[in-house]
Design a protein around this motif. Structure first.
Motif, PDB file in Angstrom:
ATOM      1  N   LEU A   1       1.166 -14.789  68.566  1.00 54.64           N
ATOM      2  CA  LEU A   1       0.009 -15.002  67.696  1.00 54.64           C
ATOM      3  C   LEU A   1      -1.075 -15.686  68.508  1.00 54.64           C
ATOM      4  N   MET A   2      -2.297 -15.176  68.427  1.00 55.45           N
ATOM      5  CA  MET A   2      -3.443 -15.783  69.117  1.00 55.45           C
ATOM      6  C   MET A   2      -4.351 -16.452  68.103  1.00 55.45           C
ATOM      7  N   LEU A   3      -4.790 -17.668  68.429  1.00 55.43           N
ATOM      8  CA  LEU A   3      -5.714 -18.425  67.593  1.00 55.43           C
ATOM      9  C   LEU A   3      -7.034 -18.531  68.347  1.00 55.43           C
ATOM     10  N   TYR A   4      -8.121 -18.121  67.708  1.00 48.42           N
ATOM     11  CA  TYR A   4      -9.428 -18.109  68.357  1.00 48.42           C
ATOM     12  C   TYR A   4     -10.454 -18.914  67.577  1.00 48.42           C
TER      13      TYR A   4
ATOM     14  N   ALA B   1      -8.820 -26.262  60.156  1.00 47.14           N
ATOM     15  CA  ALA B   1      -8.112 -25.631  61.273  1.00 47.14           C
ATOM     16  C   ALA B   1      -6.855 -26.401  61.651  1.00 47.14           C
ATOM     17  N   VAL B   2      -6.933 -27.715  61.716  1.00 50.10           N
ATOM     18  CA  VAL B   2      -5.772 -28.515  62.120  1.00 50.10           C
ATOM     19  C   VAL B   2      -4.631 -28.339  61.125  1.00 50.10           C
ATOM     20  N   ALA B   3      -4.932 -28.323  59.854  1.00 52.71           N
ATOM     21  CA  ALA B   3      -3.885 -28.133  58.840  1.00 52.71           C
ATOM     22  C   ALA B   3      -3.241 -26.758  58.984  1.00 52.71           C
ATOM     23  N   GLU B   4      -4.037 -25.744  59.215  1.00 56.67           N
ATOM     24  CA  GLU B   4      -3.497 -24.385  59.354  1.00 56.67           C
ATOM     25  C   GLU B   4      -2.688 -24.241  60.638  1.00 56.67           C
ATOM     26  N   ILE B   5      -3.160 -24.802  61.737  1.00 56.73           N
ATOM     27  CA  ILE B   5      -2.409 -24.737  62.999  1.00 56.73           C
ATOM     28  C   ILE B   5      -1.089 -25.486  62.852  1.00 56.73           C
ATOM     29  N   THR B   6      -1.106 -26.628  62.188  1.00 51.02           N
ATOM     30  CA  THR B   6       0.115 -27.389  61.941  1.00 51.02           C
ATOM     31  C   THR B   6       1.103 -26.555  61.127  1.00 51.02           C
ATOM     32  N   ARG B   7       0.610 -25.877  60.120  1.00 51.46           N
ATOM     33  CA  ARG B   7       1.465 -25.018  59.286  1.00 51.46           C
ATOM     34  C   ARG B   7       2.053 -23.878  60.116  1.00 51.46           C
TER      35      ARG B   7
ATOM     36  N   VAL C   1      -8.665 -16.135  63.416  1.00 44.15           N
ATOM     37  CA  VAL C   1      -9.967 -16.655  63.840  1.00 44.15           C
ATOM     38  C   VAL C   1     -10.360 -17.768  62.880  1.00 44.15           C
ATOM     39  N   PHE C   2     -10.754 -18.898  63.457  1.00 43.07           N
ATOM     40  CA  PHE C   2     -11.187 -20.052  62.669  1.00 43.07           C
ATOM     41  C   PHE C   2     -12.706 -20.135  62.754  1.00 43.07           C
TER      42      PHE C   2
ATOM     43  N   THR D   1     -13.953 -25.577  71.062  1.00 44.83           N
ATOM     44  CA  THR D   1     -14.021 -26.416  69.870  1.00 44.83           C
ATOM     45  C   THR D   1     -12.702 -26.413  69.122  1.00 44.83           C
ATOM     46  N   LEU D   2     -12.106 -25.239  68.950  1.00 45.27           N
ATOM     47  CA  LEU D   2     -10.825 -25.140  68.257  1.00 45.27           C
ATOM     48  C   LEU D   2      -9.730 -25.856  69.041  1.00 45.27           C
ATOM     49  N   ALA D   3      -9.668 -25.609  70.346  1.00 43.41           N
ATOM     50  CA  ALA D   3      -8.648 -26.256  71.176  1.00 43.41           C
ATOM     51  C   ALA D   3      -8.836 -27.771  71.184  1.00 43.41           C
ATOM     52  N   ALA D   4     -10.078 -28.240  71.165  1.00 38.82           N
ATOM     53  CA  ALA D   4     -10.340 -29.683  71.148  1.00 38.82           C
ATOM     54  C   ALA D   4      -9.758 -30.319  69.884  1.00 38.82           C
ATOM     55  N   ALA D   5      -9.918 -29.661  68.764  1.00 43.38           N
ATOM     56  CA  ALA D   5      -9.361 -30.191  67.515  1.00 43.38           C
ATOM     57  C   ALA D   5      -7.836 -30.238  67.588  1.00 43.38           C
ATOM     58  N   ALA D   6      -7.230 -29.207  68.146  1.00 40.67           N
ATOM     59  CA  ALA D   6      -5.774 -29.172  68.289  1.00 40.67           C
ATOM     60  C   ALA D   6      -5.303 -30.232  69.282  1.00 40.67           C
ATOM     61  N   MET D   7      -6.073 -30.437  70.363  1.00 37.32           N
ATOM     62  CA  MET D   7      -5.723 -31.475  71.351  1.00 37.32           C
ATOM     63  C   MET D   7      -5.723 -32.857  70.716  1.00 37.32           C
ATOM     64  N   ARG D   8      -6.817 -33.162  70.009  1.00 33.31           N
ATOM     65  CA  ARG D   8      -6.937 -34.484  69.383  1.00 33.31           C
ATOM     66  C   ARG D   8      -5.829 -34.724  68.358  1.00 33.31           C
ATOM     67  N   ALA D   9      -5.346 -33.657  67.735  1.00 32.00           N
ATOM     68  CA  ALA D   9      -4.271 -33.776  66.747  1.00 32.00           C
ATOM     69  C   ALA D   9      -2.883 -33.784  67.397  1.00 32.00           C
ATOM     70  N   GLY D  10      -2.835 -33.640  68.713  1.00 32.53           N
ATOM     71  CA  GLY D  10      -1.552 -33.653  69.415  1.00 32.53           C
ATOM     72  C   GLY D  10      -0.720 -32.401  69.205  1.00 32.53           C
ATOM     73  N   LEU D  11      -1.364 -31.275  68.963  1.00 25.65           N
ATOM     74  CA  LEU D  11      -0.647 -30.038  68.637  1.00 25.65           C
ATOM     75  C   LEU D  11      -0.361 -29.146  69.840  1.00 25.65           C
ATOM     76  N   ILE D  12      -1.011 -29.378  70.966  1.00 26.29           N
ATOM     77  CA  ILE D  12      -0.848 -28.481  72.117  1.00 26.29           C
ATOM     78  C   ILE D  12       0.389 -28.889  72.914  1.00 26.29           C
ATOM     79  N   ASP D  13       1.239 -27.894  73.164  1.00 26.61           N
ATOM     80  CA  ASP D  13       2.491 -28.115  73.885  1.00 26.61           C
ATOM     81  C   ASP D  13       2.378 -27.798  75.366  1.00 26.61           C
TER      82      ASP D  13
END
Length: 188
Positions: free
Chosen positions: A46-49, A107-113, A88-89, A128-140
């Motif tokens: 799955l790709m998130l853009y 976006a953070v809630a949906e990526i978490t889900r 796409v967000f 911008t999307l990756a920055a939100a995921a980074m700040r939320a600690g979601l990137i592995d």
């Protein structure tokens, strides 16, 4: 739980785009690097853009396999891109196509889900999307294909964080043209 991977081509000074969203500084990737990106895309379920990267990708890859002189790897990339599910967000576009779903909310809630679901790795792209995921600690995992060019300014790969993110180096590789790939996993 799914793995979330953020990977892009990056200038040596850390930018994914020069001022004006100019990504021409990298030039075309070597065949070897392009094959590496293709293999990565094939492994992604799955790709998130974010909007800007979605617009860039969707302006070329739906018909990339039909372009004159397309290499076998480019043909395969285009086919894989069309077939891979995408999200796409954006709050500024109304429709998406090519096996894609639009999310206009948090976006953070949906990526978490999405991360909590069973399934293969997810890729994320767009500063911008990756920055939100980074700040939320979601990137592995972070994948940087670092080009030997300085842009001086532009869109940074990394965002300002609220706290440190400790990483483990898992791979380095040099490609033709002096491009160096580095992959890091987030320490949990």
């Amino acid at each position: 739980m799914r793995k979330l991977i953020y990977g892009m081509n990056v200038s040596l000074d850390g930018y994914i785009a020069a001022p004006g969203d100019d990504i021409s500084w990298g030039g075309p990737p070597s065949d070897e690097l392009f094959q590496w990106w293709l293999d990565r895309e094939r492994a992604t379920s799955l790709m998130l853009y974010g909007r800007k990267l979605w617009e860039t990708m969707s302006s070329y890859w739906p018909t990339g396999d039909q372009q004159p002189g397309a290499s076998p790897a480019e043909i395969e990339f285009a086919r894989n891109w069309r077939d891979t599910p995408k999200v796409v967000f954006s709050s500024t576009i109304d429709t998406v196509d090519w096996n894609t779903r639009l999310v206009t909310g948090d976006a953070v809630a949906e990526i978490t889900r999405l991360k909590a679901e069973d399934g293969g790795p997810m890729g994320i792209g767009g500063a911008t999307l990756a920055a939100a995921a980074m700040r939320a600690g979601l990137i592995d995992e972070y994948e940087l294909a670092i080009y030997p060019v300085l842009t001086g300014a532009g869109t940074p790969f990394f965002t300002a964080l609220d706290s440190w993110a400790n990483l483990n180096l898992v791979e380095t590789r040099t490609f033709p043209g002096g491009v160096v790939l580095t992959r890091y996993e987030t320490k949990r």
